[in-house]
Structure formats: structure tokens, C-alpha cells
Design an enzyme around this catalytic site. Structure first.
Site, PDB file in Angstrom:
ATOM      1  N   TYR A  32       0.836  -1.208   0.000  1.00  0.00           N
ATOM      2  CA  TYR A  32       0.000   0.000   0.000  1.00  0.00           C
ATOM      3  C   TYR A  32       0.871   1.259   0.000  1.00  0.00           C
ATOM      4  O   TYR A  32       0.647   2.182  -0.782  1.00  0.00           O
ATOM      5  CB  TYR A  32      -0.918  -0.016   1.220  1.00  0.00           C
ATOM      6  CG  TYR A  32      -1.804   1.199   1.343  1.00  0.00           C
ATOM      7  CD1 TYR A  32      -2.898   1.364   0.497  1.00  0.00           C
ATOM      8  CD2 TYR A  32      -1.557   2.172   2.309  1.00  0.00           C
ATOM      9  CE1 TYR A  32      -3.722   2.482   0.611  1.00  0.00           C
ATOM     10  CE2 TYR A  32      -2.378   3.282   2.429  1.00  0.00           C
ATOM     11  CZ  TYR A  32      -3.459   3.435   1.584  1.00  0.00           C
ATOM     12  OH  TYR A  32      -4.260   4.542   1.700  1.00  0.00           O
ATOM     13  N   SER A  49       2.436   1.850  -3.329  1.00  0.00           N
ATOM     14  CA  SER A  49       1.480   2.358  -4.313  1.00  0.00           C
ATOM     15  C   SER A  49       1.228   3.851  -4.104  1.00  0.00           C
ATOM     16  O   SER A  49       1.086   4.616  -5.063  1.00  0.00           O
ATOM     17  CB  SER A  49       0.167   1.576  -4.245  1.00  0.00           C
ATOM     18  OG  SER A  49      -0.574   1.883  -3.076  1.00  0.00           O
ATOM     19  N   LYS A  50       1.179   4.285  -2.849  1.00  0.00           N
ATOM     20  CA  LYS A  50       0.927   5.695  -2.578  1.00  0.00           C
ATOM     21  C   LYS A  50       2.177   6.545  -2.820  1.00  0.00           C
ATOM     22  O   LYS A  50       2.071   7.740  -3.160  1.00  0.00           O
ATOM     23  CB  LYS A  50       0.392   5.873  -1.160  1.00  0.00           C
ATOM     24  CG  LYS A  50      -0.987   5.252  -0.949  1.00  0.00           C
ATOM     25  CD  LYS A  50      -2.027   5.824  -1.911  1.00  0.00           C
ATOM     26  CE  LYS A  50      -3.431   5.346  -1.606  1.00  0.00           C
ATOM     27  NZ  LYS A  50      -4.461   5.947  -2.485  1.00  0.00           N
TER      28      LYS A  50
END
Length: 262
Positions: A153, A156-157
Site C-alpha cells: 500500500y 502504491s501511494k
């Protein structure tokens, strides 16, 4: 009315931040093009906005599929003739230590949060150029924080942050602004969706409630940042503190996060 009669496309508008962004923009006079996969929830949102005197329409969009994004953009322009603001909000989280995650889990995480966001921008930008519009990208403070069990996560950010910076360079002089927004803890359903994308409404949110911002409060701050065409904003008190620590004393942050997840 900051966005009187502006056409606002929001992806992932069926719940959480996207839903509250739609309501916030509607209160500022905008016409909402709300998109997501769960059409029943979108229709309920549209009805609520209309009952409060606003204007909105629901559009199906699965950001995991390029053709779906392209069709959604086409349908919105067919319905309204233009687009003034696009908020690429749809996303989710894949949980697990990096050494445990499968290729399929990585693919899902990156396709949802990175490819889907980038393609949303791709199909919105030709219309935004016509209107000197605004593009909003929803990232996360996780982009800057080494959080065990959230490596996919966070990666991805971090990509969202780079996409935002790159777009700001590519769009220079075009009249289109790109605002990348990185929230800390905001009340949403992100922790109730498993690694396969299945929603579990009964699941408890493990994030500390005392650090959580109400979603409607976060949406108002996000709207203001997009309105002012800011380049990047960190929101929530927790988010600002974690970002500052990550920039100033990253070694301390790594040890702190390791201890918290030990």
C-alpha cells in the site's frame, strides 16, 4: 459557491472519502458525476444530494479496467458536455508483510492504486485542458512512512506522489492544476476490504479512533486544496506529524514503526 455549475468527476464515490467529497462539492454548487462499481450505493448518494437541492448523476466505473474508465469519461462528457474537476480517489489497501505477499496481491494493489489512478488522469486530462480544470490525486501519508504489513500500500501511494509531481511538470503552462493529497487517518472502509477486494462490513477498524478525522471534515479540507490549486497537501494532525518525522528523523521512525508492529 466555489464550484457553481462545475462538473466534478469523483471515482470511488460510493463510500468513504469519495462519498463525502461528492457531498462537499455539491454544497459548493457543483454538478457531481459520481462513479464507482457499486451502483446501488451511488444511486443512494445521488438521491441524497438531490434531496438537499444539489445535482448529481451516477456512472459505473471499475478503475481496474481501462475500457471502463474510458467509457465512464465518455459517458460523463456525453451527459454534461465538459468536465472541470477530476478527483482520482478510488483505491484500496493490500495487507501483509512483503515476504508474504503474492504476485497477484502486488498486481491488484498496483493496478488499483497506481494504474487505475494514472489512467483516470489520462482520460480526464484532454477535457480538463479545455476547461483549465483541476485534477486531484488521493494519496496517503503511508507514501512516506515505513509501515510493516502495509508495504504494498505504501509503495502504491509513493507512486501516486511521484505521478503527481510528474504531472505538475507535464502540465506546466497548460492551465490545468494537479493537487496530490496525502491524508493520515480518516474514517473510511479501507480496512474492511480484504486483499481480494471483498468488503466485510462487520470488520473492526484497527486504527486508533482518537487519531481519526471524520470523513466530512477531511473532504472539506481536500476540496479547499483542490480549489486553491495547491500542489501537495498533508492532512490530519497525525498525518502531518508522521510526515515531519519521516523527513527529519527517518531512522527514529523506522524503529518506532518496527516496535509498534512487533
Amino acid at each position: 459557491m466555489k464550484f457553481q455549475n462545475h462538473i466534478i468527476w469523483i471515482t470511488g464515490a460510493s463510500s468513504g472519502i469519495g462519498l463525502h467529497l461528492a457531498k462537499a462539492f455539491a454544497k459548493e454548487g457543483a454538478i457531481i458525476a459520481a462513479s464507482a462499481r457499486r451502483m446501488a450505493l451511488l444511486e443512494a448518494l445521488v438521491l441524497e444530494i438531490k434531496q438537499e437541492g444539489g445535482s448529481a448523476q451516477a456512472f459505473f466505473c471499475d478503475v481496474m479496467e481501462e475500457q471502463s474508465i474510458e467509457k465512464c469519461m465518455h459517458d460523463i462528457v456525453q451527459a454534461f458536455g465538459k468536465i472541470d474537476v477530476c478527483v482520482a480517489n478510488a483505491g484500496g489497501g493490500v495487507m501483509g508483510k512483503i515476504e508474504k505477499l503474492s504476485a497477484d496481491e502486488w498486481d491488484r494493489q498496483l493496478r488499483l492504486n497506481v494504474t487505475g489512478l494514472a489512467l483516470t488522469a489520462k482520460y480526464a486530462l484532454p477535457e480538463l485542458r479545455k476547461s483549465n480544470g483541476r485534477l486531484g490525486l488521493i494519496g496517503s501519508v503511508a507514501a512516506f512512512v515505513p509501515n510493516p504489513n502495509l508495504g504494498a500500500y505504501g509503495a502504491s501511494k509513493a507512486a501516486v506522489q511521484n505521478i503527481g509531481e510528474t504531472l505538475q511538470s507535464e502540465l506546466l503552462g497548460s492551465g490545468v492544476s494537479c493537487t496530490t493529497i496525502h491524508p493520515g487517518f480518516v474514517d473510511s472502509n479501507i480496512t474492511r476490504v480484504d486483499n481480494d477486494g471483498n468488503f466485510h462490513p462487520e470488520a473492526k477498524d484497527p486504527r486508533p479512533a482518537n487519531l481519526m478525522w471524520p470523513t466530512n471534515k477531511a473532504a472539506k479540507v481536500m476540496l479547499q486544496a483542490i480549489y486553491k490549486r495547491k500542489k501537495m497537501v498533508i492532512i490530519t494532525g497525525h498525518g502531518k506529524v508522521m510526515y515531519a518525522i519521516s523527513r527529519l528523523i527517518p531512522g527514529v521512525l523506522r524503529k518506532m514503526m518496527a516496535k509498534m508492529n512487533g
